[in-house]
Write an enzyme that holds these catalytic residues in place. Sequence first.
Site, short mmCIF file in Angstrom:
data_model
loop_
_atom_site.label_atom_id
_atom_site.label_comp_id
_atom_site.label_asym_id
_atom_site.label_seq_id
_atom_site.Cartn_x
_atom_site.Cartn_y
_atom_site.Cartn_z
CB ILE A 73 -1.14 -0.02 1.23
CG1 ILE A 73 -1.75 -1.41 1.35
CG2 ILE A 73 -1.91 1.10 1.18
CD1 ILE A 73 -2.71 -1.38 2.45
N PRO A 74 1.38 1.47 -1.12
CG PRO A 74 2.44 1.59 -3.11
CD PRO A 74 1.67 0.96 -2.36
CG HIS A 75 0.83 5.09 2.68
ND1 HIS A 75 1.15 3.97 2.57
CD2 HIS A 75 1.06 5.69 3.96
CE1 HIS A 75 1.42 3.53 3.91
NE2 HIS A 75 1.35 4.73 4.60
N GLY A 76 2.09 8.35 1.02
CA GLY A 76 3.26 9.18 1.62
C GLY A 76 3.48 9.37 3.00
#
Length: 145
Positions: free
Chosen positions: A60-63
């Site tokens: 879950i790529p996120h900042g």
Amino acid sequence: MELLTEDMIELNQHFATKDEAIRFCGEKLVAAGCVERDYIDAMLAREELLSVYMGNFIAIPHGTDEAKHLVKKSGICVVQVPDGVNFGTAEEEKIATVLFGIAGVGDDHLQLIQQIALYCSDVENVVYLADAQTKSDIIARLASV
């Protein structure tokens, strides 16, 4: 998952590295007007701080929290990677076949991560997403999440 639309789903993608995969997810969020371009760097920084690999073949790529000001509106993309991409190391592979790129206004990102993690805790759901043949199949499957 009402934020998900067909233009935010990509089937049969291939990535040599996790950075390439994260950048791809970030570009989808930029193109959809969810985030400013600098958010992509924050997604890569987040992976450096703590892996976005969640187990069960998902990431879950996120900042980072510091990049919240770069989020214009909440959004999600789903990227299918049939051959998988390694979010681990050469010694300890962590293969993801489904990526959920997310950006959330306020605390929306926490809710999105929780919803995705709960749904994907059943590996059969992940297998379905990884094997889906159409974008509409993925939307139908995630509609109740």
